[in-house]
Each structure stands twice: as structure tokens, then as C-alpha cells.
Design a protein around this motif. Structure first.
Motif, short mmCIF file in Angstrom:
data_model
loop_
_atom_site.label_atom_id
_atom_site.label_comp_id
_atom_site.label_asym_id
_atom_site.label_seq_id
_atom_site.Cartn_x
_atom_site.Cartn_y
_atom_site.Cartn_z
N GLN A 35 0.96 -1.19 0.00
CA GLN A 35 -0.14 0.07 0.00
C GLN A 35 0.72 1.28 0.03
O GLN A 35 0.43 2.38 0.12
CB GLN A 35 -0.93 0.04 1.14
CG GLN A 35 -1.75 -1.25 1.40
CD GLN A 35 -2.86 -1.09 0.20
OE1 GLN A 35 -3.50 0.01 -0.08
NE2 GLN A 35 -3.10 -2.51 -0.29
N HIS A 58 -0.05 3.69 -2.63
CA HIS A 58 -1.37 4.14 -2.60
C HIS A 58 -1.23 5.34 -1.59
O HIS A 58 -2.01 6.60 -1.94
CB HIS A 58 -2.21 3.06 -2.17
CG HIS A 58 -2.50 1.90 -2.97
ND1 HIS A 58 -3.69 2.15 -4.08
CD2 HIS A 58 -1.97 0.70 -3.17
CE1 HIS A 58 -3.54 0.87 -4.50
NE2 HIS A 58 -2.60 -0.06 -4.03
N ALA A 92 -0.18 -0.03 -10.28
CA ALA A 92 -1.71 -0.17 -9.75
C ALA A 92 -2.06 0.68 -8.92
O ALA A 92 -3.22 1.23 -9.08
CB ALA A 92 -1.46 -1.81 -8.99
N ALA A 93 -1.04 1.34 -8.06
CA ALA A 93 -1.66 2.42 -7.22
C ALA A 93 -2.15 3.63 -7.92
O ALA A 93 -3.11 4.10 -7.63
CB ALA A 93 -0.63 2.77 -6.11
N VAL A 120 -2.90 3.70 -11.10
CA VAL A 120 -4.21 3.65 -12.10
C VAL A 120 -5.50 3.63 -11.04
O VAL A 120 -6.57 4.07 -11.57
CB VAL A 120 -3.98 1.91 -12.65
CG1 VAL A 120 -5.27 1.45 -13.09
CG2 VAL A 120 -3.09 2.14 -13.70
N LYS A 121 -5.39 2.87 -9.87
CA LYS A 121 -6.54 2.80 -8.96
C LYS A 121 -7.11 4.23 -8.72
O LYS A 121 -7.90 4.61 -8.50
CB LYS A 121 -6.24 2.20 -7.77
CG LYS A 121 -7.59 1.96 -6.59
CD LYS A 121 -7.16 1.04 -5.65
CE LYS A 121 -8.21 0.99 -4.53
NZ LYS A 121 -7.87 0.10 -3.50
N TRP A 122 -5.86 5.29 -8.20
CA TRP A 122 -6.33 6.38 -7.77
C TRP A 122 -6.86 7.18 -8.83
O TRP A 122 -7.83 8.08 -8.69
CB TRP A 122 -5.01 7.20 -7.12
CG TRP A 122 -5.02 8.63 -6.74
CD1 TRP A 122 -4.54 9.49 -7.27
CD2 TRP A 122 -6.11 9.05 -5.78
NE1 TRP A 122 -5.02 10.69 -6.33
CE2 TRP A 122 -5.90 10.53 -5.55
CE3 TRP A 122 -7.13 8.35 -5.06
CZ2 TRP A 122 -6.60 11.12 -4.54
CZ3 TRP A 122 -7.73 9.35 -4.18
CH2 TRP A 122 -7.55 10.70 -3.93
N MET A 180 -8.58 6.39 -11.46
CA MET A 180 -10.05 5.83 -11.71
C MET A 180 -10.62 6.07 -10.53
O MET A 180 -12.02 6.66 -11.00
CB MET A 180 -9.77 4.08 -11.59
CG MET A 180 -11.01 3.56 -12.13
SD MET A 180 -11.44 3.80 -13.89
CE MET A 180 -13.03 3.01 -13.75
N GLN A 181 -10.29 6.37 -9.39
CA GLN A 181 -11.33 6.82 -8.20
C GLN A 181 -11.70 8.38 -8.50
O GLN A 181 -12.67 8.79 -8.45
CB GLN A 181 -10.65 6.66 -6.93
CG GLN A 181 -10.56 5.25 -6.60
CD GLN A 181 -9.98 5.10 -5.27
OE1 GLN A 181 -9.13 5.98 -5.05
NE2 GLN A 181 -9.95 3.90 -4.64
N TYR A 228 -13.04 3.67 -17.64
CA TYR A 228 -12.19 2.43 -17.53
C TYR A 228 -11.41 2.31 -18.71
O TYR A 228 -10.25 1.70 -18.61
CB TYR A 228 -13.19 1.24 -17.42
CG TYR A 228 -12.65 0.07 -17.60
CD1 TYR A 228 -12.23 -0.78 -16.40
CD2 TYR A 228 -12.64 -0.67 -18.48
CE1 TYR A 228 -11.85 -1.86 -16.24
CE2 TYR A 228 -12.17 -1.93 -18.71
CZ TYR A 228 -11.76 -2.72 -17.24
OH TYR A 228 -10.90 -3.89 -17.39
N HIS A 286 -7.28 2.08 -18.64
CA HIS A 286 -6.59 0.90 -18.93
C HIS A 286 -6.08 0.65 -20.37
O HIS A 286 -5.52 -0.27 -20.71
CB HIS A 286 -7.92 -0.51 -18.60
CG HIS A 286 -8.12 -0.77 -17.15
ND1 HIS A 286 -7.05 -1.45 -16.33
CD2 HIS A 286 -8.95 -0.07 -16.35
CE1 HIS A 286 -7.58 -1.14 -15.05
NE2 HIS A 286 -8.91 -0.58 -15.11
N LYS A 309 -2.32 2.95 -19.04
CA LYS A 309 -1.47 2.19 -18.20
C LYS A 309 -0.12 1.80 -19.42
O LYS A 309 0.91 1.57 -19.00
CB LYS A 309 -2.31 0.78 -18.29
CG LYS A 309 -3.08 0.65 -17.08
CD LYS A 309 -3.90 -0.56 -16.87
CE LYS A 309 -2.98 -1.87 -16.31
NZ LYS A 309 -3.47 -3.17 -15.86
#
Length: 404
Positions: free
Chosen positions: A270, A273, A350-351, A353-355, A357-358, A392, A396, A400
Motif C-alpha cells: 500500500q 497508494h 496499480a496504485a 491506476v486505482k487513484w 480511476m477513483q 475504464y 486501462h 497504463k
């Protein structure tokens, strides 16, 4: 023998080389395409709105305020650097040519803003006053250019005054007088406009004689002003590429940091993140840029009448936000511990990309709620479904691939 004009040409060439290096990153293909679409759409709806402009619309006041602002905003770009405080001080009496060229340069680089405002307000003027001759608006532009020169010279003279409050007060008075001049001019009150112009000219003369009481040049003030403007440019450029000259300001924002990191576990996986969330909140201008894009996009959604254009603008500003937030990936590239610590690169990707996206999902939800506010449930459904799918695919399929 020292030639100040030749020195300015050398300094100007160096300055343009540095600026152009960053402009090619700022005006990349994606941003140019998005801005062209935005400007074209706004121009279309602007023309459509002018056809049904209200009878009592305050055209004179709007033109006067915008003309007054663009006139009074006349910063002097001297291109001076901190080392000049030492090396140019003995040549102060030979610097007249340098400063005259800097005034000319300052005027020329601000012409684009004058012409842009004049071109944008022209259709509004002719739609409101269809019976007035075209030459009257052209004369107003000429007056704008003349007052722009006055303002530039006045600002240069007032840079000899170290008291900031005096300079601010002088600028405010000139701004008010300029707005009044243009208001009376647009309304056709030439006598009143002439009287206020005389008052402004009197203030202009006062600025000149006041500056004569301070024969020296406030070198430190000139360097500080130029450094501030370059810092602003670097902050904009830093949104697109790494700028070594920029010293990023850090803001604590404890409450926001706590809100976005409270659910993150204390573990190696994490780490990124946590890093990207506090970087977004505390560093640079990421949070401010994200909020500005939401506000501007929200205004477009609210005021544009066509439903499908509202949806297109929702996706456009969603794209702009995601594209700009991608620079978070490069924000820490000069920090060695990213390569030294035992953290996998896959975790880092991944961190982010997730942030991202949020962030895009939150923006999609906000845009959708605007359609609820204006009472359009179809727009709500389309924006939420389309926004989630677009986010999305964009993350992606586009982001990415560039996180390398």
C-alpha cells in the motif's frame, strides 16, 4: 564596450529557447484537439445566444470591465535574473536601451490578449448596437491600445516605488478610471469619456513625476517580479513535464490527507497508494487543477442548452482531468528511494491506476448530479454509464501503456 541592446537580444534569445522547450509539451496534440473542440463549441453557442440576446443585457458594462482589466494588466517583463543584481549594477546608467526593448517586448506579448478580448466582444457589441457604425468599435480598440501603452509605462514608473500598497492603490485607481472611460465610450457619451480620460492622463503624468523622485532602479523588485512570472509559467509546464527549476510548494492540508488515506493499510503493497494520494493533495497544483476542471466543466454542462453537447462536454472534461493527472507518475522521478526501496513497480502502477480511476469516477458522479439538478434524468443515466465506461477504457487502454 557594454551594449545594452545587444545584451537584451542575447537574454531574449535565451529566454525564448527555454520557454519553447516547455511549450512543445504544453501544446501537445491531445490538449490542442480538446481545446479546439471546446473553443469551437463555445463559439457556436455564443453566436446562437447572441441571436436572442435580452434587450436589457448590460453589454456596455461587460465590455468596459473586460477592456479595463486587459488594459490595466500590463506587467513589465525585464528578463532579469538574480545574478544581474551584482553584475549589472555598475552598468545601470547604460541600461536605457535594454529597458526600452523590454517594454516593447512586454507590449507585444500582451497584444494577443487584447486582440482576443476585442474579437470575442465584437459580436456582442454589434448584436447589442446594430445601428452603430463599425468604425466606432474599431476606434474603441485603438483607444484600448493607447491606454494599454499608458498603463505599461505607468507600471514601469511605479516599479521604482517599493511600497506595495502605493502600487496597488495606483493600479486600482487606473483600473476604475479605465472602466469608466470605456463604459461612457460604448454608451456614446463621448464628452464624459473625454473628461475621465483627462483625469487618467493627469494620473499618468503624476506617475511620471513621482518616479522622477526615485532616480535609481529597484533591481531587486524587478528581479522578484520576473521570477514570480517565470514561476507561474513553470507551474503550468510542470503539469506536463518535469521542470527542474521549479521548487514545488508543499501544503499540509491535514484533514484532506486524513480523508483520502484513512482506509489504506500499513503494508508494503500500500506504500504507493499512500504516496500518490498525499502527493495529489499536498504537492504542486494537482488538487487545484482537478477542482478547476470540475467547476469549468460543470458551468458548461449547466449553461449549454443541447443535451448531447452537455454529455460531450462531460466526457471532454473527464478526459482532460485524467490526462492532466497522469503527470503524477513523473512527479517523484528525481527521488532515489523509489528505485532503492524494495517495492515492486507493479505496485506503483496499480496504485496510480486505482487513484486515477477513483478521481474520474468522483468527477463522473458530480457531473451526473448536475443533470439531476437541472431535471434531466436521461442525461444523468447517459453520463454515469458513459463516464464509467470511458474512465475504464481511458485508464486501462491509454494510461497504463504510458506508465513505464
Amino acid at each position: 564596450m557594454f551594449n545594452s541592446k545587444q545584451f537584451f537580444i542575447q537574454r531574449f534569445s535565451s529566454h525564448m529557447l527555454e520557454v519553447s522547450r516547455y511549450l512543445k509539451y504544453i501544446f501537445n496534440g491531445h490538449l490542442v484537439f480538446a481545446m479546439l473542440f471546446l473553443v469551437s463549441a463555445l463559439a457556436y453557442y455564443y453566436q446562437a445566444w447572441l441571436v436572442q440576446i435580452p434587450d436589457r443585457f448590460p453589454t456596455a458594462a461587460i465590455i468596459a470591465i473586460l477592456f479595463g482589466l486587459v488594459t490595466s494588466y500590463s506587467p513589465v517583463r525585464t528578463l532579469l535574473k538574480e545574478a544581474d543584481l551584482v553584475f549589472l549594477l555598475p552598468a545601470e546608467h547604460k541600461m536605457d536601451g535594454y529597458f526600452w526593448l523590454s517594454l516593447l517586448y512586454s507590449f507585444l506579448i500582451q497584444l494577443y490578449l487584447v486582440l482576443l478580448i476585442a474579437a470575442a466582444l465584437g459580436p456582442l457589441y454589434f448584436a447589442t448596437y446594430p445601428n452603430k457604425p463599425t468604425t466606432q468599435y474599431l476606434v474603441a480598440i485603438v483607444v484600448l491600445l493607447v491606454l494599454k501603452v499608458w498603463s505599461l509605462l505607468a507600471n514601469w514608473w511605479m516599479l521604482k516605488i517599493r511600497d506595495r500598497r502605493t502600487r496597488v492603490l495606483d493600479t486600482l485607481i487606473r483600473l476604475v478610471l479605465t472602466i469608466v472611460i470605456f463604459y461612457f465610450f460604448v454608451k456614446g457619451e463621448m464628452v464624459l469619456s473625454g473628461i475621465v480620460t483627462i483625469l487618467l492622463f493627469g494620473l499618468f503624468i503624476y506617475n511620471y513625476f513621482l518616479s522622477r523622485q526615485y532616480p535609481g532602479i529597484a533591481w531587486d523588485l524587478l528581479v522578484e517580479k520576473d521570477r514570480e512570472r517565470m514561476h507561474t509559467f513553470y507551474r503550468i509546464a510542470n503539469m506536463f513535464t518535469d521542470v527542474p527549476q521549479l521548487k514545488t510548494a508543499i501544503k499540509k492540508r491535514h484533514s484532506l490527507v486524513a480523508a483520502v488515506t484513512s482506509r489504506i493499510n500499513f503494508s508494503q503493497e500500500q506504500s504507493y497508494h499512500y504516496l500518490y494520494r498525499i502527493t495529489f493533495i499536498r504537492s504542486g497544483d494537482y488538487l487545484g487543477m482537478y477542482l478547476r476542471l470540475i467547476i469549468i466543466g460543470g458551468l458548461c454542462i449547466y449553461f449549454i442548452p443541447n443535451l448531447w453537447m452537455k454529455i460531450v462536454f462531460s466526457l471532454l472534461f473527464l478526459y482532460l482531468s485524467g490526462f492532466q493527472m497522469m503527470t503524477l507518475w513523473q512527479h517523484h522521478r528525481t527521488i532515489a528511494w523509489l528505485d532503492l526501496y524494495p517495492l515492486k513497480k507493479e505496485w506503483r502502477q496499480a496504485a496510480l491506476v486505482k487513484w486515477l480511476m477513483q478521481l474520474m469516477i468522483v468527477q463522473t458522479i458530480i457531473f451526473g448530479l448536475l443533470f439531476v439538478f437541472i431535471g434531466n434524468l436521461l442525461g444523468l443515466a447517459v453520463v454515469w454509464i458513459g463516464g464509467f465506461l470511458f474512465s475504464y477504457v481511458f485508464i486501462h487502454g491509454f494510461v497504463k501503456k504510458r506508465l513505464v
